[in-house]
Design a protein around this motif. Structure first.
Motif, PDB file in Angstrom:
ATOM      1  N   LYS A   2      54.247 -17.452 -11.608  1.00 52.95           N
ATOM      2  CA  LYS A   2      55.306 -17.075 -10.658  1.00 52.95           C
ATOM      3  C   LYS A   2      54.707 -16.585  -9.347  1.00 52.95           C
ATOM      4  O   LYS A   2      55.223 -16.892  -8.260  1.00 52.95           O
ATOM      5  N   GLU A   3      53.620 -15.859  -9.436  1.00 54.79           N
ATOM      6  CA  GLU A   3      52.931 -15.406  -8.224  1.00 54.79           C
ATOM      7  C   GLU A   3      52.339 -16.603  -7.474  1.00 54.79           C
ATOM      8  O   GLU A   3      52.367 -16.656  -6.238  1.00 54.79           O
ATOM      9  N   ARG A  43      55.003 -18.239  -5.505  1.00 58.63           N
ATOM     10  CA  ARG A  43      55.310 -17.475  -4.285  1.00 58.63           C
ATOM     11  C   ARG A  43      54.267 -17.759  -3.197  1.00 58.63           C
ATOM     12  O   ARG A  43      54.616 -17.912  -2.021  1.00 58.63           O
ATOM     13  N   LYS A  72      54.860 -21.252  -1.830  1.00 58.17           N
ATOM     14  CA  LYS A  72      56.038 -21.297  -0.964  1.00 58.17           C
ATOM     15  C   LYS A  72      55.709 -20.742   0.416  1.00 58.17           C
ATOM     16  O   LYS A  72      56.165 -21.272   1.440  1.00 58.17           O
ATOM     17  N   ASP A 123      62.194 -18.408 -17.166  1.00 61.08           N
ATOM     18  CA  ASP A 123      61.705 -17.587 -16.063  1.00 61.08           C
ATOM     19  C   ASP A 123      61.011 -18.422 -15.000  1.00 61.08           C
ATOM     20  O   ASP A 123      61.242 -18.245 -13.799  1.00 61.08           O
ATOM     21  N   LEU A 124      60.140 -19.330 -15.434  1.00 61.95           N
ATOM     22  CA  LEU A 124      59.404 -20.131 -14.454  1.00 61.95           C
ATOM     23  C   LEU A 124      60.320 -21.162 -13.791  1.00 61.95           C
ATOM     24  O   LEU A 124      60.226 -21.386 -12.581  1.00 61.95           O
ATOM     25  N   CYS A 158      62.143 -19.967 -10.856  1.00 62.73           N
ATOM     26  CA  CYS A 158      61.356 -19.738  -9.637  1.00 62.73           C
ATOM     27  C   CYS A 158      61.147 -21.017  -8.830  1.00 62.73           C
ATOM     28  O   CYS A 158      60.685 -20.961  -7.686  1.00 62.73           O
ATOM     29  N   ASP A 181      61.871 -24.304  -6.566  1.00 63.22           N
ATOM     30  CA  ASP A 181      62.784 -24.557  -5.451  1.00 63.22           C
ATOM     31  C   ASP A 181      63.888 -25.529  -5.850  1.00 63.22           C
ATOM     32  O   ASP A 181      64.995 -25.475  -5.324  1.00 63.22           O
TER      33      ASP A 181
END
Length: 258
Positions: free
Chosen positions: A171-172, A175, A178, A218-219, A222, A224
């Motif tokens: 997840k990091e 980010r 992105k 969860d993933l 995240c 798009d």
């Protein structure tokens, strides 16, 4: 020439074949076969182990490496983990990449794998990634060891050329990507649109999940965009490496055709 399976070097080769912890501790991996030898980066070869029969067939000139060990054929078979040993094992230094290495191009093209478990699938994805022009592969820390001998064989040499790294927190990573302008696309049954309706000509990353369970909720949340590969019949999903190949070659097609 090594003539005993009790030789410490042979014992070590057997450990490296079987245990990821041994490979990690020594900072090495094994690549078997003539093709893997010929394509190996010379600066990463620590030592070469060759069967007596292959050495006699090819001759000294075929192995211009200083650190070469010849093994009796019976001993070589004991060191190899294949049913039909190929006669040469390269002891290689591991690779070390970072996210920077995978995002050198302005519009990187990446594959992100969450909890992938089958070594053959991973090897096939790496091989396909090279063919499709992907910039690299990011794996969750709980995925199969990329240095598993079955994975290395399945890459057919692509492991030498496709950058990769394991991430503790995908997840990091998403980010960070992105922030660099890279859009993420999760292959998901709930995808609102078919995979070939999105535009992958800019920076993109495809998320592929575990063979049995797919991506975690969860993933997926995240990403798009959720995309789907249309299915006919009673199928719910495709093999992970097949799904990855379809997505990668769609991106390849779009990028090649502007």
């Amino acid at each position: 020439m090594i003539t005993s399976t009790a030789n410490p070097q042979v014992k070590n080769l057997q450990q490296l074949m079987k245990k990821s912890s041994a490979r990690k501790e020594q900072g090495v991996f094994l690549a078997e076969g003539v093709k893997m030898l010929l394509e190996a980066p010379p600066e990463r070869i620590r030592k070469i182990y060759v069967s007596k029969s292959l050495y006699e067939e090819k001759g000294q000139a075929f192995f211009p490496h200083a650190d070469l060990e010849i093994l009796d054929d019976r001993v070589y078979r004991a060191a190899s983990d294949t049913k039909t040993p190929q006669g040469v094992l390269c002891l290689m230094e591991r690779f070390h990449y970072t996210l920077v290495d995978l995002t050198k191009r302005p519009d990187p093209f990446l594959i992100i794998l969450e909890n992938l478990q089958d070594p053959g699938n991973l090897g096939t994805i790496i091989r396909t990634a090279e063919g499709a022009g992907a910039d690299g592969i990011i794996l969750s820390s709980d995925s199969v060891d990329i240095y598993n001998p079955k994975t290395i064989r399945a890459t057919m040499g692509s492991v030498y050329r496709v950058p990769f790294f394991y991430a503790d927190d995908l997840k990091e990573i998403l980010r960070e990507l992105k922030a660099r302008g890279v859009r993420s696309y999760a292959a998901h049954l709930d995808g609102a649109s078919a995979y070939d309706k999105a535009d992958y000509r800019q920076g993109c990353a495809f998320l592929i999940g575990n063979e049995g369970n797919g991506l975690t909720t969860d993933l997926s949340a995240c990403a798009d965009r959720l995309i789907r590969i249309p299915m006919h019949g009673k199928l719910e999903s495709l093999n992970a490496s097949v799904a990855a190949a379809i997505l990668m070659y769609e991106a390849c097609h779009q990028r090649d055709n502007g």
